[in-house]
Motif scaffolding. Structure first.
Motif, short mmCIF file in Angstrom:
data_model
loop_
_atom_site.label_atom_id
_atom_site.label_comp_id
_atom_site.label_asym_id
_atom_site.label_seq_id
_atom_site.Cartn_x
_atom_site.Cartn_y
_atom_site.Cartn_z
N LEU A 140 3.02 13.18 -3.78
CA LEU A 140 3.21 13.16 -5.09
C LEU A 140 1.72 12.73 -5.90
O LEU A 140 0.27 11.63 -5.66
N HIS A 141 1.98 12.62 -7.70
CA HIS A 141 0.45 12.21 -8.24
C HIS A 141 1.45 10.33 -8.14
O HIS A 141 1.76 9.73 -8.43
N ALA A 142 -0.14 9.98 -8.38
CA ALA A 142 0.05 8.39 -8.74
C ALA A 142 1.07 7.85 -9.42
O ALA A 142 1.62 6.83 -9.93
N ASP A 159 -6.60 10.92 -7.86
CA ASP A 159 -6.15 12.11 -6.72
C ASP A 159 -7.17 11.69 -5.41
O ASP A 159 -6.82 13.32 -4.46
N ARG A 160 -7.98 10.88 -5.26
CA ARG A 160 -7.96 11.05 -3.70
C ARG A 160 -7.46 9.94 -3.06
O ARG A 160 -7.07 8.87 -3.92
N ASP A 161 -7.02 9.29 -1.73
CA ASP A 161 -6.56 7.83 -1.47
C ASP A 161 -7.53 7.41 -0.62
O ASP A 161 -8.26 7.67 -1.07
N PHE A 182 1.04 -3.11 -6.15
CA PHE A 182 1.60 -1.82 -5.62
C PHE A 182 0.22 -1.03 -5.57
O PHE A 182 -0.50 -1.11 -6.94
N ILE A 183 -0.86 -0.44 -5.06
CA ILE A 183 -2.04 0.19 -4.21
C ILE A 183 -2.07 1.38 -4.84
O ILE A 183 -1.11 2.03 -3.42
N MET A 184 -2.58 1.94 -5.24
CA MET A 184 -2.32 4.00 -4.76
C MET A 184 -3.90 4.02 -5.32
O MET A 184 -4.52 4.00 -5.95
N TYR A 232 0.61 -1.26 0.22
CA TYR A 232 0.04 -0.01 -0.11
C TYR A 232 0.62 1.09 0.06
O TYR A 232 1.77 1.68 1.68
N MET A 233 0.88 1.50 -1.24
CA MET A 233 1.69 3.46 -1.33
C MET A 233 0.85 4.24 -0.21
O MET A 233 -0.23 4.60 -1.14
N ARG A 234 1.39 4.97 0.46
CA ARG A 234 1.35 5.85 1.11
C ARG A 234 1.90 6.93 1.81
O ARG A 234 3.27 5.97 2.63
N GLU A 235 2.18 7.94 2.24
CA GLU A 235 2.88 9.23 2.43
C GLU A 235 3.09 8.60 4.40
O GLU A 235 1.69 7.78 4.49
#
Ligand code: SAM
Length: 197
Positions: free
Chosen positions: A178-180, A152-154, A147-149, A128-131
């Motif tokens: 960042l942009h996906a 423009d919304r989480d 990789f899950i992203m 799971y890609m997350r800040e």
């Protein structure tokens, strides 16, 4: 196999949009088209070991999932408009319970985010890609990552609970949002460099 799974929270599931209006009329399909570009394109080739799953959750006929396979893809060009056209062609297909091929390397099904995650269980390790997650530079990539992203919304609460249910690793690419599709380029680059080392 490297997989990317992107959730298009408003992306249209019917083919009723104009190719000139993929940002507005198609529910930010432009973001997903850029993800197709970043997932597959090299300077003079396509990445054959990549699969991209776009979960479309907007419009009248949601959900639908469009799947791109790098080893079969044809007629893919780097511009967003022609990619949107491939997706629109897929949305024109009549889909029942089974996944349908709309063009070489492009498939469409009625699967939701939860369905896709369920169907991939056992075939990959979910990332799971997350800040705010573990720094990618300290992360050992698994053999078959997915990789899950978000777009423009989480991912929303419900989607996060699905992600939690499969024990996804939570990985960050740095301190800023960042942009996906930019995340995909960085992930590819990190993996390329480690393969080359
Ligand atoms: C444009 S961002 C979504 C909104 C963003 N989180 C914000 O607050 O503005 C698109 C997706 O890219 C991924 N992403 C963005 N920045 C990231 C980072 N620094 N590390 C890992 N993933 C990131 C997340 O999956 C996110 O849902």
């Amino acid at each position: 196999m490297i997989r990317f799974l992107v959730i298009g929270h408003r992306a249209h599931t019917t083919a009723d949009f104009k190719l000139d209006d993929i940002c507005g009329g198609a529910g930010r399909l432009d973001i997903l088209c850029r993800c197709v570009n970043s997932a597959f394109f090299l300077s003079h080739d396509l990445r054959k070991d990549v699969e991209l799953l776009l979960v479309l959750e907007g419009g009248e006929d949601a959900p639908k999932t469009v799947r791109f396979r790098g080893d079969e893809l044809r007629y893919l060009n780097p511009d967003e408009r022609s990619t949107a056209s491939l997706i629109r062609n897929a949305l024109m297909k009549r889909v029942g319970d089974e996944e349908v091929r709309s063009s070489p390397g492009v498939y469409i099904s009625r699967r939701s985010f939860g369905d896709v995650i369920g169907s991939l269980k056992g075939e990959c390790t979910f990332v799971y890609m997350r800040e705010g997650g573990q720094d990618v530079r300290d992360y050992e990539f698994p053999k078959d990552p997915c990789f899950i992203m978000g777009d423009d919304r989480d991912p929303d609460e419900e989607e996060e609970s699905v992600i939690g249910s499969v024990g996804a690793d939570r990985i960050s690419l740095g301190p800023v949002s960042l942009h996906a599709n930019h995340c995909m380029v960085i992930v590819h680059n990190e993996m390329d460099r480690r393969r080359a080392a």
